[in-house]
Design a protein around this motif. Structure first.
Motif, PDB file in Angstrom:
ATOM      1  N   TYR A   1       9.892 -36.223  17.253  1.00  0.00           N
ATOM      2  CA  TYR A   1       8.665 -36.413  16.467  1.00  0.00           C
ATOM      3  C   TYR A   1       8.946 -36.652  14.992  1.00  0.00           C
ATOM      4  O   TYR A   1       8.230 -37.410  14.344  1.00  0.00           O
ATOM      5  CB  TYR A   1       7.720 -35.216  16.651  1.00  0.00           C
ATOM      6  N   THR A   2       9.982 -36.002  14.431  1.00  0.00           N
ATOM      7  CA  THR A   2      10.246 -36.242  13.006  1.00  0.00           C
ATOM      8  C   THR A   2      10.572 -37.718  12.795  1.00  0.00           C
ATOM      9  O   THR A   2      10.165 -38.332  11.810  1.00  0.00           O
ATOM     10  CB  THR A   2      11.423 -35.380  12.496  1.00  0.00           C
TER      11      THR A   2
ATOM     12  N   ASN B   1       8.590 -42.778   7.961  1.00  0.00           N
ATOM     13  CA  ASN B   1       9.138 -44.125   7.773  1.00  0.00           C
ATOM     14  C   ASN B   1       8.318 -45.232   8.428  1.00  0.00           C
ATOM     15  O   ASN B   1       8.857 -46.203   8.936  1.00  0.00           O
ATOM     16  CB  ASN B   1      10.579 -44.215   8.312  1.00  0.00           C
ATOM     17  N   GLY B   2       7.006 -45.071   8.442  1.00  0.00           N
ATOM     18  CA  GLY B   2       6.170 -46.144   8.966  1.00  0.00           C
ATOM     19  C   GLY B   2       5.820 -45.979  10.435  1.00  0.00           C
ATOM     20  O   GLY B   2       4.828 -46.517  10.906  1.00  0.00           O
ATOM     21  N   TRP B   3       6.668 -45.240  11.169  1.00  0.00           N
ATOM     22  CA  TRP B   3       6.384 -45.077  12.603  1.00  0.00           C
ATOM     23  C   TRP B   3       5.101 -44.296  12.826  1.00  0.00           C
ATOM     24  O   TRP B   3       4.478 -44.408  13.885  1.00  0.00           O
ATOM     25  CB  TRP B   3       7.543 -44.366  13.298  1.00  0.00           C
ATOM     26  N   GLN B   4       4.717 -43.447  11.833  1.00  0.00           N
ATOM     27  CA  GLN B   4       3.508 -42.643  12.019  1.00  0.00           C
ATOM     28  C   GLN B   4       2.278 -43.529  12.203  1.00  0.00           C
ATOM     29  O   GLN B   4       1.322 -43.144  12.877  1.00  0.00           O
ATOM     30  CB  GLN B   4       3.297 -41.670  10.834  1.00  0.00           C
TER      31      GLN B   4
ATOM     32  N   ASP C   1      16.011 -47.977  15.306  1.00  0.00           N
ATOM     33  CA  ASP C   1      15.785 -48.143  13.870  1.00  0.00           C
ATOM     34  C   ASP C   1      15.175 -46.881  13.326  1.00  0.00           C
ATOM     35  O   ASP C   1      13.959 -46.746  13.221  1.00  0.00           O
ATOM     36  CB  ASP C   1      14.838 -49.327  13.619  1.00  0.00           C
ATOM     37  N   GLN C   2      16.027 -45.916  12.974  1.00  0.00           N
ATOM     38  CA  GLN C   2      15.473 -44.625  12.599  1.00  0.00           C
ATOM     39  C   GLN C   2      14.980 -44.599  11.164  1.00  0.00           C
ATOM     40  O   GLN C   2      14.102 -43.825  10.824  1.00  0.00           O
ATOM     41  CB  GLN C   2      16.527 -43.557  12.813  1.00  0.00           C
ATOM     42  N   ASP C   3      15.557 -45.443  10.321  1.00  0.00           N
ATOM     43  CA  ASP C   3      15.221 -45.337   8.908  1.00  0.00           C
ATOM     44  C   ASP C   3      13.847 -45.888   8.591  1.00  0.00           C
ATOM     45  O   ASP C   3      13.152 -45.378   7.743  1.00  0.00           O
ATOM     46  CB  ASP C   3      16.299 -46.002   8.044  1.00  0.00           C
ATOM     47  N   GLN C   4      13.433 -46.941   9.274  1.00  0.00           N
ATOM     48  CA  GLN C   4      12.083 -47.437   9.013  1.00  0.00           C
ATOM     49  C   GLN C   4      11.559 -48.293  10.154  1.00  0.00           C
ATOM     50  O   GLN C   4      12.317 -48.755  10.993  1.00  0.00           O
ATOM     51  CB  GLN C   4      12.034 -48.227   7.712  1.00  0.00           C
TER      52      GLN C   4
END
Lengths: 398, 182
Positions: free
Chosen positions: A283-284, A289-292, A346-349
């Motif tokens: 969830y974090t 980073n936009g995924w929310q 793509d974890q960063d954004q």
């Protein structure tokens, strides 16, 4: 007396489906050519997109197989009107098995446990008994083997029933459906773990496969509803489909929308309450980073909007509006599959690659073409099914 | 005019049917013949009856929605007020209004209030409890609780005529037709 001819596709209906089939095939080929270009230009993104597309369309294939078995067990008029489309859709299983092959060649690209670095990861090392390339490959053969046998038997007996009026076929279909659904639940749990959950080999959730199950039910019902409503413009579906049938299908869609939301929320609330470092990563990653925004969009457009729309009895009885909701749900299902798979890479954004669209479109075009071709080959209703007349009278007065 | 008729002499005329299909058909025909003030009585829920009789009173649904919204915002608001204003408490670094944890209770209060308003508004709008109703004067009406279906055309209907309406109902193949005293 009812003969097979009464429910054969009229020339009009066949022409509609043939037109759609040709268009799908063209779209599919264009998509696959784009995929081939993607494979050369950016193999990493090709395989990620391919996995998204594969899982999205596989929901329809396996979901159809499962719903076929559900309707043999429960009976009901809703199942009778979509039985032939479900069968046609389940017969895309062999195509899906072929489309899975590229993934077998890209295990290190997609799965962190298949990369050399995994040797230095204590958590992954503890899971190597299950997560290793050989066992992974063997499992895929077992899954597709089981599914292909299920699809083969479900289709064979149903079509045999059309040819001779032996009532034993109905019994056999019912008898294999119970054990078949148990096998479905087990293989679905394992394959979802393999294909999607193991992308993040550190993380685990026991409700995860069930989330996929609700998605499969939703994808399949939406496609089938849109399909029978399209067919109802022409014979023979025009004189078969009543408002009561579409109302029932709409009610089932509503149920699956709620089930999807319930299971997704269950996972969130348990992890939120526990607040443990090894669980919250999923969830974090998806709340930053936009995924929310993708998550929020899913909450709104995968649950709130379809839920509120499908609450209305009036809407469920109006074919055009119901088709709109069904297509809406199919579109948002793709976003859901994207959200399950892509943040692992793509974890960063939040990023979207054009392969994330090309692959689902390419696979989808070919899938639709095969589905429609399957659908055109047999009468649209199971003519000798024991409960056919009862199902046809659903919502009619005499 | 010397005599003013305050009330029609009877409440209405009641026709008894053997099954729900006949009742639905009778209601359809009565609608088609121009009757509006009528009611159907059945021991079981009959689908389509509300459509045939044009019963479009959806006030229960509206009250249920309002009750549900009250429960939803009330429950969420109460919990938020408790945990953020009245007694703020940091639990494991979560926000004071820890939304996911509040959802189950919010759901429960929504269902509770919606359920209660649905039940209460249904009872009140139906005029229940109702110890007396003119149709009880027809002895055979007791069968409406077991196995018979009834259609009553009421005398307040502008088209109502004591003899014509009775004749009309007889034409619908009922088991019996009876006048209903007040």
């Amino acid at each position: 007396m009812i003969t097979a001819n009464s429910y054969s596709l009229s020339t009009e209906a066949d022409a509609t489906l043939a037109r759609l089939q040709t268009r799908s095939l063209v779209v599919g080929i264009v998509g696959l050519v784009a995929c081939a270009a993607g494979l050369v230009l950016s193999p990493d993104h090709f395989f990620r997109g391919w996995l998204v597309g594969f899982v999205f369309w596989f929901c329809m294939t396996l979901g159809s197989t499962a719903l076929l078995m559900v309707q043999y067990l429960t009976g009901g008029a809703w199942g009778m009107v979509i039985r032939r489309p479900l069968e046609a859709s389940s017969r895309t299983m062999l195509l899906m098995a072929v489309l899975f092959i590229p993934i077998l060649f890209a295990l290190p690209t997609l799965f962190e446990w298949a990369r050399p670095e995994a040797a230095y990861d204590a958590v992954i090392q503890a899971k190597t008994l299950y997560l290793n390339k050989t066992f992974f490959t063997i499992r895929q053969f077992v899954y597709f083997g089981i599914w292909l046998v299920m699809v083969y038997l479900l289709n064979k007996w149903s079509l045999r029933e059309d040819a001779d009026r032996n009532i034993y076929y109905a019994k056999w279909l019912q008898r294999i459906s119970g054990p078949g659904l148990v096998l479905y639940a087990l293989t679905l749990t394992l394959c979802t773990t393999d294909w999607v959950m193991s992308l993040d080999a550190h993380w685990f959730s026991t409700v995860f496969a069930f989330m996929m199950l609700s998605g499969q039910g939703l994808s399949t019902l939406s496609l089938m509803t849109a399909m029978v409503i399209l067919l109802a413009h022409t014979e023979p579906m025009r004189s078969v489909l009543t408002k009561r049938h579409t109302h029932d299908l709409g009610k089932l869609m509503l149920t699956f929308v709620m089930l999807w939301a319930y299971l997704n929320f269950s996972q969130l609330v348990i992890i939120w309450a526990g607040n443990l470092p090894e669980e919250i990563t999923w969830y974090t990653r998806r709340m930053n980073n936009g995924w929310q925004w993708v998550g929020l969009a899913l909450l709104m457009f995968h649950f709130v909007v379809p839920f509120l729309l499908l609450l209305s009895q009036e809407l469920k009885k109006r074919p055009k509006l119901l088709t709109f909701v069904a297509l809406w749900i199919i579109a948002i299902r793709l976003v859901d599959v994207f959200w399950l798979i892509e943040p692992n890479f793509d974890q960063d954004q939040l990023r979207m690659h054009w392969m994330d669209l090309a692959a689902p479109i390419g696979i989808g075009g070919v899938w639709m073409a095969l589905f429609l071709w399957n659908l055109r080959r047999h009468p649209l209703m199971p003519v000798n099914a024991p409960d056919l007349q009862k199902a046809l009278n659903h919502g009619r007065h005499h | 005019m010397t005599s003013v008729e305050l009330k029609p002499p009877i409440y209405g005329i009641l026709a008894e049917f053997d099954n729900s299909d006949d009742l639905v058909e009778a209601c359809k025909q009565a609608r088609a013949a121009g009757y509006r003030k009528m009611d159907a009585y059945s021991p079981i829920p009959v689908e389509d009856l509300d459509e045939v009789l044009h019963l479009h009173d959806n006030r229960v649904a509206l009250f249920t929605l309002l009750g549900g919204l009250f429960g939803c915002f009330g429950g969420f608001g109460l919990m938020s007020w408790c945990s953020a204003i009245a007694y703020p408490l940091n639990i494991g670094g979560r926000p004071l209004i820890s939304v996911p944890m509040l959802i189950p209770i919010t759901f429960e209060t929504t269902i509770l209030c919606a359920g209660l308003t649905a039940a209460i508004s249904m009872i009140v709008l139906n005029g229940l409890p109702q110890p007396y109703h003119p149709v009880f004067n027809v002895p055979r009406f007791a069968a409406a609780s077991s196995n018979k279906f009834f259609l009553c055309i009421e005398s307040e209907d502008p088209k109502f005529h004591r003899h014509d309406t009775a004749r009309f109902l007889e034409s619908l193949n009922p088991d019996e037709v009876a006048e209903v005293a007040h």
